[in-house]
Scaffold this active site. Structure first.
Site, PDB file in Angstrom:
ATOM      1  N   ASN A 128      48.391  57.841  37.378  1.00 32.99           N
ATOM      2  CA  ASN A 128      47.109  58.150  36.594  1.00 32.99           C
ATOM      3  C   ASN A 128      47.121  59.453  36.189  1.00 32.99           C
ATOM      4  OD1 ASN A 128      44.644  58.590  35.280  1.00 32.99           O
ATOM      5  ND2 ASN A 128      43.457  57.054  36.752  1.00 32.99           N
TER       6      ASN A 128
ATOM      7  N   HIS B 257      44.783  53.828  28.531  1.00 33.10           N
ATOM      8  CA  HIS B 257      44.992  54.986  29.704  1.00 33.10           C
ATOM      9  C   HIS B 257      45.653  54.219  30.929  1.00 33.10           C
ATOM     10  CE1 HIS B 257      43.745  57.460  32.782  1.00 33.10           C
ATOM     11  NE2 HIS B 257      43.024  56.803  33.520  1.00 33.10           N
TER      12      HIS B 257
ATOM     13  N   CYS C 241      38.811  60.762  32.210  1.00 37.24           N
ATOM     14  CA  CYS C 241      40.089  59.818  31.739  1.00 37.24           C
ATOM     15  C   CYS C 241      40.086  59.688  30.221  1.00 37.24           C
ATOM     16  CB  CYS C 241      40.470  58.767  32.548  1.00 37.24           C
ATOM     17  SG  CYS C 241      40.905  59.308  34.378  1.00 37.24           S
TER      18      CYS C 241
HETATM   19  N1  COA Z   1      47.459  51.602  51.263  1.00 33.46           N
HETATM   20  C1  COA Z   1      47.055  50.592  52.056  1.00 33.46           C
HETATM   21  N2  COA Z   1      45.632  50.044  52.148  1.00 33.46           N
HETATM   22  C2  COA Z   1      45.130  50.603  51.350  1.00 33.46           C
HETATM   23  C3  COA Z   1      44.860  51.750  50.273  1.00 33.46           C
HETATM   24  C4  COA Z   1      46.305  52.248  50.398  1.00 33.46           C
HETATM   25  N3  COA Z   1      46.611  53.345  49.677  1.00 33.46           N
HETATM   26  N4  COA Z   1      43.854  51.877  49.748  1.00 33.46           N
HETATM   27  C5  COA Z   1      42.861  50.883  50.062  1.00 33.46           C
HETATM   28  N5  COA Z   1      43.587  50.261  51.195  1.00 33.46           N
HETATM   29  C6  COA Z   1      43.169  49.197  51.720  1.00 33.46           C
HETATM   30  C7  COA Z   1      41.404  49.063  51.944  1.00 33.46           C
HETATM   31  O1  COA Z   1      40.981  49.948  53.141  1.00 33.46           O
HETATM   32  C8  COA Z   1      41.146  47.808  52.348  1.00 33.46           C
HETATM   33  O2  COA Z   1      41.029  47.478  53.466  1.00 33.46           O
HETATM   34  P1  COA Z   1      40.154  46.592  54.459  1.00 33.46           P
HETATM   35  O3  COA Z   1      40.212  45.161  53.668  1.00 33.46           O
HETATM   36  O4  COA Z   1      40.761  46.529  55.665  1.00 33.46           O
HETATM   37  O5  COA Z   1      39.091  47.379  54.190  1.00 33.46           O
HETATM   38  C9  COA Z   1      42.073  47.274  51.490  1.00 33.46           C
HETATM   39  O6  COA Z   1      43.333  47.919  51.308  1.00 33.46           O
HETATM   40  C10 COA Z   1      41.598  46.463  50.021  1.00 33.46           C
HETATM   41  O7  COA Z   1      41.009  47.411  49.366  1.00 33.46           O
HETATM   42  P2  COA Z   1      40.364  47.253  48.019  1.00 33.46           P
HETATM   43  O8  COA Z   1      39.646  48.426  47.545  1.00 33.46           O
HETATM   44  O9  COA Z   1      39.758  45.969  48.157  1.00 33.46           O
HETATM   45  O10 COA Z   1      41.642  47.269  47.080  1.00 33.46           O
HETATM   46  P3  COA Z   1      41.779  46.901  45.687  1.00 33.46           P
HETATM   47  O11 COA Z   1      42.723  45.798  45.465  1.00 33.46           O
HETATM   48  O12 COA Z   1      40.551  46.681  44.888  1.00 33.46           O
HETATM   49  O13 COA Z   1      42.544  47.986  45.001  1.00 33.46           O
HETATM   50  C11 COA Z   1      42.460  50.054  44.084  1.00 33.46           C
HETATM   51  C12 COA Z   1      42.197  49.395  45.058  1.00 33.46           C
HETATM   52  C13 COA Z   1      41.804  51.415  44.001  1.00 33.46           C
HETATM   53  C14 COA Z   1      44.010  50.088  43.776  1.00 33.46           C
HETATM   54  C15 COA Z   1      41.800  49.270  42.699  1.00 33.46           C
HETATM   55  O14 COA Z   1      40.443  48.948  43.162  1.00 33.46           O
HETATM   56  C16 COA Z   1      41.846  49.957  41.272  1.00 33.46           C
HETATM   57  O15 COA Z   1      42.840  50.461  40.908  1.00 33.46           O
HETATM   58  N6  COA Z   1      40.666  50.445  40.798  1.00 33.46           N
HETATM   59  C17 COA Z   1      40.540  51.217  39.695  1.00 33.46           C
HETATM   60  C18 COA Z   1      40.884  52.259  39.934  1.00 33.46           C
HETATM   61  C19 COA Z   1      41.024  53.213  38.835  1.00 33.46           C
HETATM   62  O16 COA Z   1      41.302  52.867  37.885  1.00 33.46           O
HETATM   63  N7  COA Z   1      40.586  54.715  38.801  1.00 33.46           N
HETATM   64  C20 COA Z   1      40.797  55.752  37.799  1.00 33.46           C
HETATM   65  C21 COA Z   1      39.714  55.262  36.611  1.00 33.46           C
HETATM   66  S1  COA Z   1      40.198  56.290  35.152  1.00 33.46           S
END
Ligand code: COA
Length: 329
Positions: free
Chosen positions: A281, A251, A112
């Site tokens: 994204n 980004h 990215c």
């Molecule tokens: N819908 C519903 N629930 C979801 C889900 C979705 N799309 N994706 C994950 N969950 C659930 C998980 O399974 C977890 O459940 P659990 O507690 O029962 O295990 C819960 O939601 C929390 O997951 P978690 O990973 O802690 O959520 P988060 O608040 O960290 O959000 C992201 C997840 C991916 C949105 C966040 O971590 C993020 O944006 N990270 C950066 C990713 C990024 O920028 N990537 C590209 C970089 S270039």
């Protein structure tokens, strides 16, 4: 020494809109979860017969038109992508053929952050006198690498392309650039198979190893550290301070990342650009798409100072400080 300045901006988005509710119909998620955790409402997805170079060609044509240039005027094409049309030839070569360019063309792959690395290559070619007019394209069809049954990743990404024309100028458009890489954490964000580590086989396909895998929380923590740090370094390299910034254009990966970064840098949230709600994204495309949105909405003024800031797999990060030198629309 010549300076490099942005003289053309263009964008291209595929026509198909996929909403959060569309995704919730096939995977265990909800519009509410996606909006509150990411800020994303919908994203664009490539058509079955569309490729990354097709997206790039749309953006590049728009940027050439905006700069008032013809394909023959361009003497270097740099494409940032991590979802190439194929492993070889490069997406830049395929794009060069589609546009009818005759210049050298190469890809830059920094996930990215690819567009910022490509911008560095383009600006350096101009500043060294090796090129006068460079087309820089950020194009990704990352949804082609996504497992649409994996709710942790499929809600985040969309497809698109953006492009700049950079030209040699007496005015300094591209000011300082800071780039960084940390190759010790490849597992944080990776597509494990399809390269020389794990060539394609029935087993790799069955195990889903050609899909993007991500540790979301690690990426989040990395992003909110990397964006402020690289922005400050690039500003220092430009002899400028945070107060000089008109826009921080990070980004677009998660609205919560943008909000956290604004707080950490003590920048008003309205100076941190966001269009993630409508695009998700778009990887290498997100920064030029953001600049295009600001430009075409008449929000950029000659003399504005922009910080274009990327981060992504690698890990990679980078910031380019740009003075907007185009006339007001
Ligand atoms: N819908 C519903 N629930 C979801 C889900 C979705 N799309 N994706 C994950 N969950 C659930 C998980 O399974 C977890 O459940 P659990 O507690 O029962 O295990 C819960 O939601 C929390 O997951 P978690 O990973 O802690 O959520 P988060 O608040 O960290 O959000 C992201 C997840 C991916 C949105 C966040 O971590 C993020 O944006 N990270 C950066 C990713 C990024 O920028 N990537 C590209 C970089 S270039």
């Amino acid at each position: 020494m010549s300076f490099a300045a942005i003289t053309g901006v263009g964008a291209y988005l595929p026509g198909r809109i996929v909403t959060n509710d569309d995704l919730a119909a096939t995977v265990d998620t909800s519009d509410e979860w996606i909006r509150t955790r990411t800020g994303i409402r919908e994203r664009r997805i490539v058509a079955a017969d569309e490729t990354t170079s097709d997206l790039g060609a749309g953006a590049a044509r728009a940027a050439l038109l905006d700069a008032g240039l013809e394909p023959d005027d361009i003497d270097l094409l740099v494409v940032g992508t991590s979802s190439p049309d194929m492993v070889m030839p490069s997406t830049a070569c395929l794009l060069q053929g589609k546009l009818g360019l005759t210049c050298a063309a190469f890809d830059v792959m920094a996930a990215c952050t690819s567009f910022i690395f490509a911008l560095q290559a383009a600006a350096s070619a101009i500043e060294s006198g090796r090129a006068r007019r460079v087309l820089v394209v950020g194009a990704d069809a990352l949804t082609r690498l996504i497992d649409f049954s994996d709710r942790r990743t499929c809600v985040l990404f969309g497809d698109g392309a953006g492009a700049f024309v950079l030209e040699a100028s007496e005015e300094q458009g591209v000011l300082g650039i800071d780039l960084g890489s940390d190759g010790t954490k490849p597992e944080v964000l990776q597509v494990p198979a399809g390269g020389s580590t794990m060539p394609a086989s029935h087993e790799t396909v069955d195990a889903g190893l050609h899909f993007l895998q991500m540790n979301g929380q690690e990426v989040f923590k990395f992003a909110v550290r990397a964006i402020p740090a690289t922005t400050k370094k690039a500003l220092a390299a430009s002899g400028l301070a945070l107060d000089d910034l008109t826009w921080l254009i990070p980004h677009q990966a998660n609205q919560r990342i943008l909000d956290t970064v604004a707080d950490r840098l003590k920048l008003p949230h309205e100076r941190v650009f966001s269009n993630i709600e409508l695009l998700g994204n778009t990887s290498a495309a997100s920064i030029p798409l953001a600049v295009n949105d600001l430009y075409t909405s008449g929000s950029l003024r000659r003399g504005d100072v922009l910080a274009l800031v990327g981060f992504g797999a690698g890990l990679t990060w980078g910031a380019a400080i740009v003075r907007w030198t185009k006339e007001d629309l």
